[in-house]
Design a protein around this motif. Structure first.
Motif, PDB file in Angstrom:
ATOM      1  N   UNK A 183       0.821  -1.207   0.000  1.00  0.00           N
ATOM      2  CA  UNK A 183       0.000   0.000   0.000  1.00  0.00           C
ATOM      3  C   UNK A 183       0.849   1.248   0.000  1.00  0.00           C
ATOM      4  N   UNK A 184       0.194   2.368  -0.232  1.00  0.00           N
ATOM      5  CA  UNK A 184       0.874   3.659  -0.200  1.00  0.00           C
ATOM      6  C   UNK A 184      -0.167   4.727   0.109  1.00  0.00           C
ATOM      7  N   UNK A 185       0.168   5.619   1.057  1.00  0.00           N
ATOM      8  CA  UNK A 185      -0.717   6.738   1.376  1.00  0.00           C
ATOM      9  C   UNK A 185      -0.316   7.917   0.511  1.00  0.00           C
ATOM     10  N   UNK A 186      -1.244   8.361  -0.307  1.00  0.00           N
ATOM     11  CA  UNK A 186      -1.000   9.434  -1.272  1.00  0.00           C
ATOM     12  C   UNK A 186      -1.790  10.664  -0.859  1.00  0.00           C
ATOM     13  N   UNK A 187      -1.143  11.828  -0.874  1.00  0.00           N
ATOM     14  CA  UNK A 187      -1.827  13.071  -0.571  1.00  0.00           C
ATOM     15  C   UNK A 187      -1.826  13.955  -1.812  1.00  0.00           C
ATOM     16  N   UNK A 188      -2.996  14.510  -2.130  1.00  0.00           N
ATOM     17  CA  UNK A 188      -3.090  15.449  -3.252  1.00  0.00           C
ATOM     18  C   UNK A 188      -3.219  16.853  -2.669  1.00  0.00           C
ATOM     19  N   UNK A 189      -2.484  17.796  -3.276  1.00  0.00           N
ATOM     20  CA  UNK A 189      -2.414  19.144  -2.722  1.00  0.00           C
ATOM     21  C   UNK A 189      -2.206  20.144  -3.849  1.00  0.00           C
ATOM     22  N   UNK A 190      -3.262  20.888  -4.178  1.00  0.00           N
ATOM     23  CA  UNK A 190      -3.191  21.921  -5.215  1.00  0.00           C
ATOM     24  C   UNK A 190      -2.622  21.377  -6.525  1.00  0.00           C
ATOM     25  N   UNK A 255     -10.205  17.825  -5.328  1.00  0.00           N
ATOM     26  CA  UNK A 255     -10.093  17.422  -6.726  1.00  0.00           C
ATOM     27  C   UNK A 255      -9.274  16.154  -6.887  1.00  0.00           C
ATOM     28  N   UNK A 256      -9.151  15.370  -5.821  1.00  0.00           N
ATOM     29  CA  UNK A 256      -8.284  14.194  -5.873  1.00  0.00           C
ATOM     30  C   UNK A 256      -8.720  13.191  -6.938  1.00  0.00           C
ATOM     31  N   UNK A 257     -10.005  12.875  -6.974  1.00  0.00           N
ATOM     32  CA  UNK A 257     -10.489  11.865  -7.912  1.00  0.00           C
ATOM     33  C   UNK A 257     -10.228  12.282  -9.358  1.00  0.00           C
ATOM     34  N   UNK A 258     -10.482  13.550  -9.670  1.00  0.00           N
ATOM     35  CA  UNK A 258     -10.252  14.035 -11.027  1.00  0.00           C
ATOM     36  C   UNK A 258      -8.767  14.049 -11.359  1.00  0.00           C
TER      37      UNK A 258
END
Length: 309
Positions: A183-190, A255-258
């Motif tokens: 697994x990997x924890x991914x963060x989306x930011x701007x 907007x992570x999914x997009x």
């Protein structure tokens, strides 16, 4: 199988309960709390309680304790219905209204994490405790805080119930993830991608649920995690992705999914097998040390794994 972390968690919580019980002495209502910034004597059961930390509000609400003052912004969505408009506005997490708090004369003020630096000033105004938690042992920290609050407010039985429920949920999530790959924890930011590791605010994914990471060396001190690219994700190719949408977590449009819907991501195992779990953004980024937020995310993990069976 129960991991050593679970035994350590239970032991720490019980030890704290015993310590507080001894400190309370002859009066069950007088407690001296030891916390990361010192010791605080609390006489009697606090009635007017101000929190400068949403996780503390989460834990108190789960325990059934009424709170009198909260921050005036960034209310997590899952807690919004419980936050009354009549609560005193203590200011922001980073800049409390010291004068206003002093005028209100609260019986107890709770800081943690983002507001911890305000402790020296607040402790001169009212009895103040710091409930900051070490993310590398996050579940144990949450449970210890719940036990501590149970002792302060004389509701030890309710605290024990919450600890037992959290332990059971961690065990259920661990069992669901066992043998299901990396697994990997991914963060989306701007519009950017980052990775959270075993020392981060979502460290419990790795440390408590024993999900092996595909990335050993992570420098995630920045809000957006350790920066990575879609090319990296395709090369590392974890079986599971746990996504934290930081934009949504701090009240902006998420907007992570997009962002993840692109040609490179479509080639990854996680995308092709529908093994991407979007964690509640505010629980993951703002109130990760709160009982309800943590239980919510554990349920999301369990549902994600069960759906892939």
């Amino acid at each position: 199988m129960i991991s050593s972390n679970h035994f350590r968690t239970a032991t720490a919580a019980l030890a704290l309960a015993a310590s507080l019980a001894l400190t309370a002495g002859a009066s069950a209502q007088d407690v001296t709390v030891t916390h990361p910034q010192g010791e605080t004597a609390i006489s009697g059961v606090p009635e007017k309680v101000f929190v400068i930390d949403w996780a503390a509000y989460d834990n108190l609400t789960a325990l059934g304790v009424e709170v009198s003052g909260t921050p005036g912004s960034n209310v997590p969505g899952y807690l919004a219905d419980s936050v009354s408009e009549n609560l005193f506005n203590v200011g922001s997490l980073f800049e409390p209204d010291f004068e206003g708090i002093a005028a209100e004369q609260p019986d107890l003020v709770i800081v943690a994490s983002r507001s911890a630096s305000t402790y020296p000033t607040l402790s001169e105004i009212a009895p103040t405790i710091d409930m900051s938690i070490n993310n590398t042992d996050l579940v144990a920290g949450v449970e210890a805080n719940i036990v501590q609050l149970g002792e302060i407010f004389g509701i030890q039985d309710r605290a024990a119930e919450l600890v037992a429920e959290l332990d059971a949920k961690v065990q259920e999530a661990t069992a669901a993830a066992a043998g299901q790959g990396t697994g990997l924890v991914l963060v989306t930011n701007a519009g950017n991608l980052g990775v959270y590791g075993p020392d981060s605010r979502v460290a419990w994914i790795y440390n408590e649920l024993a999900i092996p990471s595909v990335m050993d060396d992570v420098e995630d001190g920045d809000h957006g995690g350790d920066g990575v690219s879609f090319e990296f994700l395709l090369e590392a190719n974890p079986d599971w992705l746990f996504v934290v949408d930081r934009d949504a977590g701090i009240g902006n449009e998420g907007a992570a999914a997009a962002l993840l819907d692109n040609e490179l991501m479509h080639q990854t195992t996680a995308w092709q097998n529908d093994q991407i779990i979007y964690l509640d953004p505010q629980a993951a980024y703002i109130t990760m040390h709160g009982y309800t937020g943590l239980m919510t995310m554990l349920d999301q993990v369990i549902e994600g794994y069960n759906a892939a069976q």
